[in-house]
Write a protein that holds these residues in place. Sequence first.
Motif, PDB file in Angstrom:
ATOM      1  N   ASP A   1       0.831  -1.212   0.000  1.00 52.60           N
ATOM      2  CA  ASP A   1       0.000   0.000   0.000  1.00 52.60           C
ATOM      3  C   ASP A   1       0.859   1.251   0.000  1.00 52.60           C
ATOM      4  OD1 ASP A   1      -1.479  -2.297   1.092  1.00 52.60           O
ATOM      5  OD2 ASP A   1      -3.115  -0.872   1.372  1.00 52.60           O
ATOM      6  N   TYR A   2       1.907   1.238   0.816  1.00 52.29           N
ATOM      7  CA  TYR A   2       2.766   2.422   0.913  1.00 52.29           C
ATOM      8  C   TYR A   2       3.541   2.662  -0.382  1.00 52.29           C
ATOM      9  CZ  TYR A   2       1.873   1.525   5.873  1.00 52.29           C
ATOM     10  OH  TYR A   2       1.280   1.281   7.088  1.00 52.29           O
ATOM     11  N   LEU A   3       3.920   1.574  -1.046  1.00 51.93           N
ATOM     12  CA  LEU A   3       4.686   1.706  -2.291  1.00 51.93           C
ATOM     13  C   LEU A   3       3.834   2.235  -3.446  1.00 51.93           C
ATOM     14  CD1 LEU A   3       6.842  -1.552  -2.174  1.00 51.93           C
ATOM     15  CD2 LEU A   3       7.673   0.798  -2.020  1.00 51.93           C
ATOM     16  N   LEU A   4       2.518   2.287  -3.268  1.00 46.04           N
ATOM     17  CA  LEU A   4       1.632   2.792  -4.315  1.00 46.04           C
ATOM     18  C   LEU A   4       1.129   4.195  -4.007  1.00 46.04           C
ATOM     19  CD1 LEU A   4      -0.435  -0.451  -5.039  1.00 46.04           C
ATOM     20  CD2 LEU A   4       1.531   0.446  -6.293  1.00 46.04           C
ATOM     21  N   ASP A   5       1.800   4.890  -3.093  1.00 38.71           N
ATOM     22  CA  ASP A   5       1.441   6.266  -2.748  1.00 38.71           C
ATOM     23  C   ASP A   5       2.401   7.226  -3.441  1.00 38.71           C
ATOM     24  OD1 ASP A   5      -0.172   7.972  -0.500  1.00 38.71           O
ATOM     25  OD2 ASP A   5       1.849   8.770  -0.785  1.00 38.71           O
ATOM     26  N   ILE A   6       1.866   8.281  -4.032  1.00 40.07           N
ATOM     27  CA  ILE A   6       2.697   9.161  -4.864  1.00 40.07           C
ATOM     28  C   ILE A   6       3.742   9.931  -4.049  1.00 40.07           C
ATOM     29  CG2 ILE A   6       1.002   9.404  -6.712  1.00 40.07           C
ATOM     30  CD1 ILE A   6       0.156  12.050  -5.520  1.00 40.07           C
ATOM     31  N   TYR A   7       3.459  10.230  -2.802  1.00 40.39           N
ATOM     32  CA  TYR A   7       4.418  10.983  -1.991  1.00 40.39           C
ATOM     33  C   TYR A   7       5.296  10.077  -1.132  1.00 40.39           C
ATOM     34  CZ  TYR A   7       1.436  14.946  -3.221  1.00 40.39           C
ATOM     35  OH  TYR A   7       0.720  15.897  -3.913  1.00 40.39           O
ATOM     36  N   LEU A   8       4.808   8.895  -0.792  1.00 39.66           N
ATOM     37  CA  LEU A   8       5.502   8.026   0.145  1.00 39.66           C
ATOM     38  C   LEU A   8       6.425   7.030  -0.542  1.00 39.66           C
ATOM     39  CD1 LEU A   8       5.357   7.910   3.247  1.00 39.66           C
ATOM     40  CD2 LEU A   8       3.668   6.087   3.032  1.00 39.66           C
ATOM     41  N   GLN A   9       6.153   6.727  -1.805  1.00 38.25           N
ATOM     42  CA  GLN A   9       6.817   5.617  -2.475  1.00 38.25           C
ATOM     43  C   GLN A   9       8.341   5.660  -2.383  1.00 38.25           C
ATOM     44  OE1 GLN A   9       7.249   5.293  -6.902  1.00 38.25           O
ATOM     45  NE2 GLN A   9       5.792   3.615  -6.689  1.00 38.25           N
ATOM     46  N   LYS A  10       8.946   6.797  -2.704  1.00 37.92           N
ATOM     47  CA  LYS A  10      10.405   6.895  -2.758  1.00 37.92           C
ATOM     48  C   LYS A  10      11.062   6.780  -1.391  1.00 37.92           C
ATOM     49  CE  LYS A  10      10.604   9.697  -6.979  1.00 37.92           C
ATOM     50  NZ  LYS A  10      11.070  10.975  -7.579  1.00 37.92           N
ATOM     51  N   HIS A  11      10.281   6.941  -0.319  1.00 38.59           N
ATOM     52  CA  HIS A  11      10.859   6.954   1.025  1.00 38.59           C
ATOM     53  C   HIS A  11      10.538   5.698   1.819  1.00 38.59           C
ATOM     54  CE1 HIS A  11      11.720  11.215   0.308  1.00 38.59           C
ATOM     55  NE2 HIS A  11      10.471  11.348  -0.083  1.00 38.59           N
ATOM     56  N   VAL A  12       9.780   4.770   1.256  1.00 36.97           N
ATOM     57  CA  VAL A  12       9.364   3.584   2.002  1.00 36.97           C
ATOM     58  C   VAL A  12      10.573   2.779   2.474  1.00 36.97           C
ATOM     59  CG1 VAL A  12       8.213   1.342   1.805  1.00 36.97           C
ATOM     60  CG2 VAL A  12       7.086   3.400   0.965  1.00 36.97           C
ATOM     61  N   SER A  13      11.522   2.557   1.604  1.00 38.28           N
ATOM     62  CA  SER A  13      12.695   1.759   1.963  1.00 38.28           C
ATOM     63  C   SER A  13      13.461   2.397   3.114  1.00 38.28           C
ATOM     64  CB  SER A  13      13.610   1.602   0.741  1.00 38.28           C
ATOM     65  OG  SER A  13      14.770   0.881   1.069  1.00 38.28           O
ATOM     66  N   MET A  14      13.699   3.696   3.052  1.00 38.99           N
ATOM     67  CA  MET A  14      14.422   4.399   4.114  1.00 38.99           C
ATOM     68  C   MET A  14      13.633   4.392   5.425  1.00 38.99           C
ATOM     69  SD  MET A  14      17.041   6.087   5.180  1.00 38.99           S
ATOM     70  CE  MET A  14      17.931   6.521   3.696  1.00 38.99           C
ATOM     71  N   LEU A  15      12.333   4.628   5.342  1.00 37.07           N
ATOM     72  CA  LEU A  15      11.501   4.645   6.552  1.00 37.07           C
ATOM     73  C   LEU A  15      11.489   3.285   7.230  1.00 37.07           C
ATOM     74  CD1 LEU A  15       8.473   6.774   5.291  1.00 37.07           C
ATOM     75  CD2 LEU A  15      10.104   7.426   7.052  1.00 37.07           C
ATOM     76  N   PHE A  16      11.293   2.225   6.447  1.00 37.12           N
ATOM     77  CA  PHE A  16      11.266   0.886   7.015  1.00 37.12           C
ATOM     78  C   PHE A  16      12.622   0.524   7.626  1.00 37.12           C
ATOM     79  CE2 PHE A  16       7.449  -1.761   5.777  1.00 37.12           C
ATOM     80  CZ  PHE A  16       6.623  -0.662   5.574  1.00 37.12           C
ATOM     81  N   SER A  17      13.702   0.952   6.983  1.00 37.58           N
ATOM     82  CA  SER A  17      15.040   0.675   7.502  1.00 37.58           C
ATOM     83  C   SER A  17      15.262   1.368   8.842  1.00 37.58           C
ATOM     84  CB  SER A  17      16.091   1.127   6.484  1.00 37.58           C
ATOM     85  OG  SER A  17      17.386   0.975   6.989  1.00 37.58           O
ATOM     86  N   GLN A  18      14.833   2.632   8.948  1.00 41.52           N
ATOM     87  CA  GLN A  18      15.001   3.367  10.201  1.00 41.52           C
ATOM     88  C   GLN A  18      14.148   2.775  11.314  1.00 41.52           C
ATOM     89  OE1 GLN A  18      14.532   7.589   9.788  1.00 41.52           O
ATOM     90  NE2 GLN A  18      16.060   7.776   8.170  1.00 41.52           N
ATOM     91  N   ILE A  19      12.916   2.398  10.989  1.00 40.05           N
ATOM     92  CA  ILE A  19      12.039   1.800  11.996  1.00 40.05           C
ATOM     93  C   ILE A  19      12.612   0.463  12.467  1.00 40.05           C
ATOM     94  CG2 ILE A  19       9.738   0.831  12.406  1.00 40.05           C
ATOM     95  CD1 ILE A  19       8.663   2.906  10.388  1.00 40.05           C
TER      96      ILE A  19
END
Length: 466
Positions: free
Chosen positions: A315-333
């Motif tokens: 779901d997050y990877l299909l968001d226009i603003y969130l897509q590019k940052h999903v990998s970084m966000l998940f890594s930090q969490i």
Amino acid sequence: MASDQHLLTYFTTMDNQGGIIVRDAPKFDLDLYISNYRGRTRFERLLLIGQCSVPLCVDALKAAVAEAKSGKDINRYGDVLECIKIAAPNEPEAEVDQAWVISTESANHVETHRLETELKGYKNNLVKESIRIGHRDLGEHFESIGDLNAASETYIKMRPDASTQAHIQDVGKHIISIMLQKKDWAGVSANVNKVLVNMSNEQQNTDQPYQKIVSGIALLGSGKFYEAAKCFLETGDSTVAAQHNDIISLNDIATYGGLLALASMDRQELQSRVLDNSSFRTYLELEPHVRKAVTMFVNGRYSSCLEILESYRADYLLDIYLQKHVSMLFSQIRSKCIIQYFVPFSCVTLDTMSKAFAKPGESFEAELVSMIKSGALNARINTIDRLLVAVSTDPRAAMQKKALDAAKNYEKEALERIRRMSLVSAGLEVKGTHKPSALAGSSLPGVGDIWYDGNRTQPGPGESVA
């Protein structure tokens, strides 16, 4: 089989172009999801889903074709047509509607000519309000047909004729709309500040949701997760925020705020700013999985938190603003979860850590080594006993170092005070430009670096200062 082959060709092309391919089906229903939005963002979101999601590709592209034909932007119709011709060439939507293209292009040309003629008439009459409205109407027309550069230039021309604070805000919001579509995050932040200038407290409270939403998106796009999280968490009244669904929906505010807070805030801030935030609780009710993930982290159930987030990754990877940052966000969490899990222990077996955090088919030890090298995790790995051992600092040595530093600073300050008193008692005066004191925190007037020399002798009465 033919359709599968077409999809394979399509996504191979997308992958070669650097696109993100999402093979898992998202948890949202496409029709219900897109019904939360209005305006030009609907097409952008449908096209992104059509370019990235394998399960929803054809449905999203067909909906994007219908959305493009409901507007006046011919370029958008051409963009989605190129995609659907490769992904689903046998669908009726893959055929070019030449009649619609010709009629829409002609209507756009006629409307542009009409609005430009009206604006010339307003300028000849020298009525500022009419000129402002003429520029606004022409800019909105350019925006609707996809000419964003012309729209931006036209909106900027509204500024000289903006005579009230409401007019200035209207200009700023139109320009921000264009910059959001261009993803010009620096320009968005600059214009948000212009909109807020000279606003009364009542106006600021009314426009707070818009200001926080736009600022949050700009900060998210710039990679400033902590500042963006604070903006989304402070959005305020959900009734007012719902009016801005041409940008993002209420569900997006909950998702952005929760994810960014998890990635950038500690446990105490998560409790106070997210879970105990009465105004943000309204948004979290729309996305209960976000609230559950934050609660799991605060309660120390880190593996459950990561499982919840991982189940919604598509779901997050299909968001226009969130897509590019999903990998970084998940890594930090994930890094935060591992660190917090290890904090109460002096040592933990690697097998225990692997059961809690290891990804299928990946080496967890390599991830720990990476975290230790980067300084995120203060520990060492005992490969013989397969233990992760905490590296504790010596509190006595740290206390002694702090005491020695305090003594040295006191000695330096005392020496400077003695020199100052000697100069005053000798009736001497230091002339020339004042140099910064050797002591960063010293507030002694008139003592420069020139006097800080332990080998110099104090001048006696009648002696001159070199």
